[in-house]
Design an enzyme around this catalytic site. Structure first.
Site, PDB file in Angstrom:
ATOM      1  N   ILE A   9      12.985  -8.521  -1.490  1.00 29.32           N
ATOM      2  CA  ILE A   9      13.546  -8.890  -0.175  1.00 29.32           C
ATOM      3  C   ILE A   9      14.232  -7.719   0.521  1.00 29.32           C
ATOM      4  N   GLN A  12      10.568  -3.490   3.061  1.00 30.14           N
ATOM      5  CA  GLN A  12      10.081  -3.730   4.429  1.00 30.14           C
ATOM      6  C   GLN A  12       9.635  -5.184   4.630  1.00 30.14           C
ATOM      7  N   ASP A  56      15.365  -8.731 -12.118  1.00 29.35           N
ATOM      8  CA  ASP A  56      14.449  -7.583 -12.094  1.00 29.35           C
ATOM      9  C   ASP A  56      13.100  -8.075 -12.640  1.00 29.35           C
ATOM     10  N   LEU A  57      12.034  -7.622 -12.031  1.00 30.96           N
ATOM     11  CA  LEU A  57      10.708  -8.087 -12.472  1.00 30.96           C
ATOM     12  C   LEU A  57      10.400  -7.702 -13.915  1.00 30.96           C
ATOM     13  N   LEU A  78       6.988 -10.137  -3.672  1.00 26.72           N
ATOM     14  CA  LEU A  78       6.770  -8.892  -2.909  1.00 26.72           C
ATOM     15  C   LEU A  78       7.286  -7.667  -3.659  1.00 26.72           C
ATOM     16  N   ALA A  79       8.001  -7.862  -4.751  1.00 25.95           N
ATOM     17  CA  ALA A  79       8.580  -6.720  -5.467  1.00 25.95           C
ATOM     18  C   ALA A  79       7.481  -5.906  -6.139  1.00 25.95           C
ATOM     19  N   GLN A  81       6.762  -1.432  -7.617  1.00 28.13           N
ATOM     20  CA  GLN A  81       6.846   0.016  -7.391  1.00 28.13           C
ATOM     21  C   GLN A  81       5.657   0.261  -6.469  1.00 28.13           C
ATOM     22  N   SER A 123      -3.181  -5.869  -2.695  1.00 28.22           N
ATOM     23  CA  SER A 123      -3.261  -4.694  -1.805  1.00 28.22           C
ATOM     24  C   SER A 123      -4.692  -4.226  -1.580  1.00 28.22           C
ATOM     25  N   GLU A 125      -5.421  -1.304  -1.529  1.00 24.20           N
ATOM     26  CA  GLU A 125      -5.624  -0.174  -2.439  1.00 24.20           C
ATOM     27  C   GLU A 125      -6.556  -0.559  -3.585  1.00 24.20           C
ATOM     28  N   TYR A 147      -1.114   2.770  -9.442  1.00 26.25           N
ATOM     29  CA  TYR A 147      -0.598   1.655  -8.629  1.00 26.25           C
ATOM     30  C   TYR A 147      -1.701   0.634  -8.377  1.00 26.25           C
ATOM     31  N   HIS A 177       0.480  -1.954   6.343  1.00 19.84           N
ATOM     32  CA  HIS A 177       1.252  -2.449   7.485  1.00 19.84           C
ATOM     33  C   HIS A 177       2.609  -1.767   7.490  1.00 19.84           C
TER      34      HIS A 177
HETATM   35  P1  NAP Z   1       8.779  -1.804  -0.343  1.00 19.73           P
HETATM   36  O1  NAP Z   1       9.402  -1.615   1.000  1.00 19.73           O
HETATM   37  O2  NAP Z   1       8.562  -0.624  -1.233  1.00 19.73           O
HETATM   38  O3  NAP Z   1       9.683  -2.877  -1.136  1.00 19.73           O
HETATM   39  C1  NAP Z   1       9.532  -3.062  -2.517  1.00 19.73           C
HETATM   40  C2  NAP Z   1      10.590  -4.044  -2.965  1.00 19.73           C
HETATM   41  O4  NAP Z   1      10.411  -4.269  -4.383  1.00 19.73           O
HETATM   42  C3  NAP Z   1      12.034  -3.577  -2.775  1.00 19.73           C
HETATM   43  O5  NAP Z   1      12.821  -4.670  -2.358  1.00 19.73           O
HETATM   44  C4  NAP Z   1      12.424  -3.149  -4.180  1.00 19.73           C
HETATM   45  O6  NAP Z   1      13.812  -3.242  -4.426  1.00 19.73           O
HETATM   46  C5  NAP Z   1      11.693  -4.189  -4.995  1.00 19.73           C
HETATM   47  N1  NAP Z   1      11.535  -3.826  -6.394  1.00 19.73           N
HETATM   48  C6  NAP Z   1      10.996  -2.688  -6.894  1.00 19.73           C
HETATM   49  N2  NAP Z   1      11.022  -2.718  -8.235  1.00 19.73           N
HETATM   50  C7  NAP Z   1      11.592  -3.895  -8.593  1.00 19.73           C
HETATM   51  C8  NAP Z   1      11.892  -4.511  -9.836  1.00 19.73           C
HETATM   52  N3  NAP Z   1      11.629  -3.901 -11.009  1.00 19.73           N
HETATM   53  N4  NAP Z   1      12.451  -5.737  -9.824  1.00 19.73           N
HETATM   54  C9  NAP Z   1      12.748  -6.351  -8.670  1.00 19.73           C
HETATM   55  N5  NAP Z   1      12.515  -5.807  -7.448  1.00 19.73           N
HETATM   56  C10 NAP Z   1      11.925  -4.602  -7.425  1.00 19.73           C
HETATM   57  O7  NAP Z   1       7.358  -2.531  -0.214  1.00 19.73           O
HETATM   58  P2  NAP Z   1       6.722  -3.305   1.043  1.00 19.73           P
HETATM   59  O8  NAP Z   1       6.012  -2.323   1.896  1.00 19.73           O
HETATM   60  O9  NAP Z   1       7.739  -4.209   1.619  1.00 19.73           O
HETATM   61  O10 NAP Z   1       5.582  -4.143   0.301  1.00 19.73           O
HETATM   62  C11 NAP Z   1       5.862  -5.423  -0.262  1.00 19.73           C
HETATM   63  C12 NAP Z   1       4.812  -5.737  -1.306  1.00 19.73           C
HETATM   64  O11 NAP Z   1       3.514  -5.730  -0.714  1.00 19.73           O
HETATM   65  C13 NAP Z   1       4.725  -4.748  -2.454  1.00 19.73           C
HETATM   66  O12 NAP Z   1       4.360  -5.470  -3.605  1.00 19.73           O
HETATM   67  C14 NAP Z   1       3.599  -3.812  -2.065  1.00 19.73           C
HETATM   68  O13 NAP Z   1       3.023  -3.221  -3.205  1.00 19.73           O
HETATM   69  C15 NAP Z   1       2.672  -4.794  -1.389  1.00 19.73           C
HETATM   70  N6  NAP Z   1       1.805  -4.247  -0.346  1.00 19.73           N
HETATM   71  C16 NAP Z   1       2.334  -3.520   0.685  1.00 19.73           C
HETATM   72  C17 NAP Z   1       1.503  -3.070   1.694  1.00 19.73           C
HETATM   73  C18 NAP Z   1       2.050  -2.268   2.846  1.00 19.73           C
HETATM   74  O14 NAP Z   1       1.248  -1.636   3.560  1.00 19.73           O
HETATM   75  N7  NAP Z   1       3.364  -2.301   3.088  1.00 19.73           N
HETATM   76  C19 NAP Z   1       0.125  -3.367   1.658  1.00 19.73           C
HETATM   77  C20 NAP Z   1      -0.365  -4.133   0.605  1.00 19.73           C
HETATM   78  C21 NAP Z   1       0.473  -4.584  -0.384  1.00 19.73           C
HETATM   79  P3  NAP Z   1      14.827  -1.998  -4.175  1.00 19.73           P
HETATM   80  O15 NAP Z   1      15.210  -2.089  -2.735  1.00 19.73           O
HETATM   81  O16 NAP Z   1      15.931  -2.301  -5.121  1.00 19.73           O
HETATM   82  O17 NAP Z   1      14.082  -0.743  -4.502  1.00 19.73           O
HETATM   83  O1  G4F Z   2       1.344   5.867   3.653  1.00 19.33           O
HETATM   84  P1  G4F Z   2       0.719   6.086   2.337  1.00 19.33           P
HETATM   85  O2  G4F Z   2       1.569   6.677   1.277  1.00 19.33           O
HETATM   86  O3  G4F Z   2       0.108   4.689   1.927  1.00 19.33           O
HETATM   87  P2  G4F Z   2      -1.041   4.226   0.895  1.00 19.33           P
HETATM   88  O4  G4F Z   2      -1.210   5.210  -0.194  1.00 19.33           O
HETATM   89  O5  G4F Z   2      -2.241   3.881   1.704  1.00 19.33           O
HETATM   90  O6  G4F Z   2      -0.389   2.913   0.272  1.00 19.33           O
HETATM   91  C1  G4F Z   2       0.280   1.958   1.091  1.00 19.33           C
HETATM   92  O7  G4F Z   2      -0.648   0.983   1.508  1.00 19.33           O
HETATM   93  C2  G4F Z   2      -1.205   0.192   0.439  1.00 19.33           C
HETATM   94  C3  G4F Z   2      -2.201  -0.785   1.082  1.00 19.33           C
HETATM   95  O8  G4F Z   2      -3.447  -0.157   1.230  1.00 19.33           O
HETATM   96  C4  G4F Z   2      -0.082  -0.515  -0.281  1.00 19.33           C
HETATM   97  F1  G4F Z   2      -0.600  -1.314  -1.259  1.00 19.33           F
HETATM   98  C5  G4F Z   2       0.880   0.499  -0.855  1.00 19.33           C
HETATM   99  O9  G4F Z   2       1.979  -0.190  -1.467  1.00 19.33           O
HETATM  100  C6  G4F Z   2       1.427   1.349   0.294  1.00 19.33           C
HETATM  101  O10 G4F Z   2       2.207   0.528   1.129  1.00 19.33           O
HETATM  102  O11 G4F Z   2      -0.571   7.035   2.500  1.00 19.33           O
HETATM  103  C7  G4F Z   2      -1.602   6.752   3.418  1.00 19.33           C
HETATM  104  C8  G4F Z   2      -2.584   7.900   3.457  1.00 19.33           C
HETATM  105  C9  G4F Z   2      -3.064   8.358   2.077  1.00 19.33           C
HETATM  106  O12 G4F Z   2      -4.449   8.568   2.120  1.00 19.33           O
HETATM  107  C10 G4F Z   2      -2.370   9.685   1.857  1.00 19.33           C
HETATM  108  O13 G4F Z   2      -3.083  10.608   1.031  1.00 19.33           O
HETATM  109  O14 G4F Z   2      -1.955   9.025   4.035  1.00 19.33           O
HETATM  110  C11 G4F Z   2      -2.300  10.170   3.287  1.00 19.33           C
HETATM  111  N1  G4F Z   2      -1.289  11.201   3.496  1.00 19.33           N
HETATM  112  C12 G4F Z   2      -1.521  12.431   4.043  1.00 19.33           C
HETATM  113  N2  G4F Z   2      -0.384  13.145   4.051  1.00 19.33           N
HETATM  114  C13 G4F Z   2       0.001  11.127   3.166  1.00 19.33           C
HETATM  115  C14 G4F Z   2       0.568  12.342   3.517  1.00 19.33           C
HETATM  116  N3  G4F Z   2       0.716  10.122   2.619  1.00 19.33           N
HETATM  117  C15 G4F Z   2       2.043  10.330   2.418  1.00 19.33           C
HETATM  118  N4  G4F Z   2       2.798   9.336   1.897  1.00 19.33           N
HETATM  119  N5  G4F Z   2       2.652  11.533   2.722  1.00 19.33           N
HETATM  120  C16 G4F Z   2       1.949  12.581   3.280  1.00 19.33           C
HETATM  121  O15 G4F Z   2       2.501  13.646   3.556  1.00 19.33           O
END
Ligand code: NAP
Ligand code: G4F
Length: 326
Positions: A9, A12, A56-57, A78-79, A81, A123, A125, A147, A177
């Protein structure tokens, strides 16, 4: 009134989902890790409306306690790494949280409140080295990072609990997103924050990795609505959530710098250390199925990027003002 338990929670998505559920009249329980300093920036505006449970997960007992206390109608996991690059540095930790942690939570729900509806944050990914374009619910997975491998496990254990125990458990396969609440290491926020800092004279250059990578980027505030819709159906199913457009990191740089009247080529250089050991070259989602639930993306890619740049500019101006006030 329905009860919802949200893990992650403070991240993001968790913050947008909590807002959405509170607006719908839910009682929201938020699972929070113990931290040495407060990390409630994303939820400070709703902090007092949330019932906080510590856990904690990686700690199954704390998850059982969280489910007991919240007696949830809906559980949103949603938690994780969630930073792909870190998963090569800490693959075991990533697996313990992002993979096995899902089983810990599913087991807690199964034993304590088996009729609760369960959402797993899968995801795009998982598609990794993509086997078809665009990617849809039936596309095979080919994960390219520790991941993504962990997310594939979390996805399939959710399917397995649904099929083994008849639980209402489903996964949203969400494409990237973003928002002003995005963590600063992810590429969109890294760029928009750097643009604001460069414009303000606080930074001179920006080191980047692979500029040719392409992603299907949407707005996080839109995507949490899809999560909620998935848990309101007559039967549990998995859904792809995406915009159906793909853009390169280079396009992201062009739009973000152009928004403040700058040319990215004057500031950006490629640092080989930021190139990943294995890359996901291009992601593009087909969200036909979730659109049938009435969901659609509302923010375009240029709107998303400029919204994030504007938020980072405002944040820097606010910080300068705060410092001046001290
Ligand atoms: P985020 O901002 O990195 O948030 C991750 C959350 O997980 C934080 O609240 C973090 O807590 C918590 N967390 C990490 N390790 C934990 C543990 N061991 N036990 C309990 N809580 C823990 O991620 P997000 O972008 O909001 O994404 C939410 C979920 O959607 C994630 O599972 C991510 O992998 C997945 N996802 C995201 C995207 C995307 O583009 N954003 C796309 C596909 C899937 P702390 O604040 O304490 O670190
Ligand atoms: O923003 P990124 O780190 O996101 P990535 O790896 O796509 O993962 C995110 O989206 C996933 C859904 O598809 C989630 F599941 C995951 O939790 C996370 O939210 O990188 C996006 C792209 C990559 O191809 C990376 O190689 O951007 C490229 N990139 C280029 N320069 C960079 C950079 N990424 C980061 N973080 N930093 C750079 O300087």
């Amino acid at each position: 009134m329905k009860n919802a338990l949200i893990t992650g929670i403070t991240g993001q998505d968790g913050s947008y989902l909590a807002e959405l559920l509170l607006s719908k009249g839910y009682k929201v329980y938020g699972l929070k890790r113990r931290t040495s300093l407060p990390n409630l920036e994303n939820v400070q505006h709703i902090e007092k409306e949330i019932e906080w449970v510590f856990g904690d997960l990686t700690d199954p007992g704390s998850l059982i306690e969280a489910v007991l206390r919240s007696n949830p109608d809906e559980v949103y996991n949603l938690a994780a790494q969630s930073y792909v690059a870190t998963s090569w540095d800490q693959p075991t930790l990533t697996g313990n949280i992002t993979a096995i942690g899902v089983t810990h939570l599913l087991e807690a729900v199964r034993r304590v409140k088996p009729d609760a509806r369960f959402y797993q944050a899968s995801s795009s990914e998982m598609f990794g080295k993509v086997q078809e374009v665009p990617q849809r619910e039936t596309t095979s997975f080919y994960p390219r990072s520790p991941y993504a491998v962990a997310k594939v496990y979390g996805h399939w254990i959710t399917v397995n609990f649904r099929e083994s125990y008849g639980m209402y458990a489903c996964s949203g396969i969400l494409f990237n997103h973003e928002s002003p609440r995005r963590g600063v290491e992810f590429v969109t926020r890294k760029v928009t924050r750097a643009v604001a800092r460069i414009k303000a004279g606080l930074q001179e250059q920006l080191a980047m990795g692979n500029l040719d990578a392409k992603r299907d980027w949407g707005f996080a505030g839109d995507y949490v609505d899809a999560m909620w819709r998935m848990l309101q159906q007559s039967k549990p199913e998995d859904y792809v959530v995406a915009t159906g457009e793909t853009h390169s990191v280079r396009e992201l740089l062009e739009i973000a710098f152009h928004h403040v009247g700058l040319n990215y080529q004057d500031y950006v250089y490629v640092d080989p250390a930021l190139i990943r050991p294995a890359e996901v070259d291009v992601l593009l989602g087909d969200a036909t199925k979730v659109r049938k639930l009435g969901w659609k993306p509302r923010v375009s890619f240029p709107e998303l990027v400029t919204m994030m740049v504007d938020a980072d500019l405002a944040s820097i101006q606010g910080r300068v003002l705060n410092v001046a006030a001290l």
